[in-house]
Design a protein around this motif. Structure first.
Motif, PDB file in Angstrom:
ATOM      1  N   TYR A 123      -2.509 -27.308 -14.257  1.00 13.52           N
ATOM      2  CA  TYR A 123      -2.475 -27.246 -12.794  1.00 13.52           C
ATOM      3  C   TYR A 123      -2.263 -25.813 -12.291  1.00 13.52           C
ATOM      4  O   TYR A 123      -2.893 -25.392 -11.320  1.00 13.52           O
ATOM      5  CB  TYR A 123      -1.375 -28.156 -12.254  1.00 13.52           C
ATOM      6  CG  TYR A 123      -1.740 -29.616 -12.213  1.00 13.52           C
ATOM      7  CD1 TYR A 123      -2.831 -30.068 -11.474  1.00 13.52           C
ATOM      8  CD2 TYR A 123      -0.989 -30.562 -12.901  1.00 13.52           C
ATOM      9  CE1 TYR A 123      -3.170 -31.411 -11.422  1.00 13.52           C
ATOM     10  CE2 TYR A 123      -1.324 -31.913 -12.856  1.00 13.52           C
ATOM     11  CZ  TYR A 123      -2.406 -32.326 -12.117  1.00 13.52           C
ATOM     12  OH  TYR A 123      -2.736 -33.657 -12.073  1.00 13.52           O
ATOM     13  N   ALA A 124      -1.370 -25.071 -12.948  1.00 14.78           N
ATOM     14  CA  ALA A 124      -1.088 -23.706 -12.495  1.00 14.78           C
ATOM     15  C   ALA A 124      -2.322 -22.817 -12.620  1.00 14.78           C
ATOM     16  O   ALA A 124      -2.643 -22.052 -11.698  1.00 14.78           O
ATOM     17  CB  ALA A 124       0.081 -23.122 -13.281  1.00 14.78           C
ATOM     18  N   THR A 174       1.730 -26.824  -8.003  1.00 12.58           N
ATOM     19  CA  THR A 174       2.009 -27.339  -9.345  1.00 12.58           C
ATOM     20  C   THR A 174       3.152 -28.347  -9.314  1.00 12.58           C
ATOM     21  O   THR A 174       3.089 -29.379 -10.001  1.00 12.58           O
ATOM     22  CB  THR A 174       2.340 -26.186 -10.300  1.00 12.58           C
ATOM     23  OG1 THR A 174       1.244 -25.261 -10.325  1.00 12.58           O
ATOM     24  CG2 THR A 174       2.600 -26.698 -11.703  1.00 12.58           C
TER      25      THR A 174
END
Length: 301
Positions: A212-213, A94
């Motif tokens: 993203y995470a 991330t």
């Protein structure tokens, strides 16, 4: 008569507004039930007697509460190793994603960047055309990243969709006049990015962190392709193996077949909860930024 009619019109308008609100709230309530019920059912099923679940007796609340599935999963050392690996991959990935996306989106949002539209066209084409699975694997192999965490991070360092969303935010939410004024005062590009752009970009950064995470946390296909050593498996791949092993044991075991089938059914629901818990905990903290980011990417060009 004209005065009475003038008084009655607002009442009709208010009545229409009330009916509109009732319809909207009713639809929202139905959607909420449709979305929440599967999650509540999985939670209840993971704590219920699997025989009750298979018998269709569990609807909302757990029945004959048991923790056998969680005990079976959490006593497995591979689970904790997988959690540590997934946290590492998600955190490092991330951070790299945010840095790479930020450093690409901000220049592309500036109207004084030469050939900006041409570069955006080339970048956008990557959303629809890619090299394919085999060429990508061969490239990752030639770069020496197979069987390492970098194979899960570097190939997807920048998401084109997220890049477009962040660029759109910079264009629509940060006035270009503010940036010009900073340049006139002698502010360099790096100082402008760090001191002005980033503090004004907290909502979109929160959205990108969530995008993203969650992508890194839920990813298992890349690990399935590139990772060979079990000590490097992320959580999703570990849970996949546990689920497959429990199901195969239920099929192959001749002793206690019924108990094995029931345990496999219970493990299936517990695995979903264990893998989804971190995302469910994180989401409420960035929900309002998440909605704002989605609207920016979907409405504005």
């Amino acid at each position: 008569m004209s005065q009475r009619n003038a008084v009655k019109k607002p009442k009709v308008a208010m009545s229409d507004e009330r009916w509109f609100d009732i319809v909207v709230y009713g639809i929202a309530a139905v959607i909420m039930v449709i979305v929440l019920y599967p999650l509540l059912f999985v939670v209840s099923a993971s704590f219920s007697d699997p025989a009750k679940v298979l018998g269709g007796e569990v609807w909302l609340l757990p029945k004959d509460v048991t923790f056998d599935a969680y005990t079976n999963i959490l006593h497995n050392d591979k689970i904790w190793r997988g959690y540590a690996n997934s946290i590492l991959y998600t955190t490092v990935g991330t951070v790299i994603n945010i840095l790479m996306t930020l450093l690409a989106a901000y220049p592309l949002s500036r109207p004084d960047l030469p050939l900006r539209k041409g570069m955006m066209l080339i970048i956008t084409l990557t959303m629809f055309f890619s090299g394919g699975l085999i060429p990508t694997y061969l490239l990752v192999k030639d770069l020496g990243m197979v069987d390492s965490m970098w194979a899960l991070i570097i190939p997807g360092a920048v998401s084109t969709y997220n890049l477009i969303v962040m660029r759109t935010y910079f264009q629509s939410s940060i006035p270009w006049e503010l940036q010009e004024a900073a340049h006139i005062d002698g502010c360099s590009n790096w100082r402008l990015l760090i001191s002005i752009i980033l503090p004004l970009s907290k909502p979109i950064l929160a959205v990108m962190v969530l995008f993203y995470a969650v992508g890194h946390w839920n990813s298992f296909f890349n690990a399935l392709i590139y990772i060979r050593r079990e000590e490097l498996y992320p959580l999703q791949l570990v849970l996949r193996e546990i689920l497959l092993i429990s199901q195969s044991d239920a099929v192959d075991g001749s002793v206690g077949l019924e108990d094995r089938v029931l345990l496999a059914e219970s493990i299936k629901y517990a695995v979903i909860i264990v893998s989804s818990l971190p995302v469910l905990i994180m989401y409420p903290f960035v929900q309002r930024h998440f909605v704002k980011g989605v609207m920016i990417g979907s409405i504005k060009g």
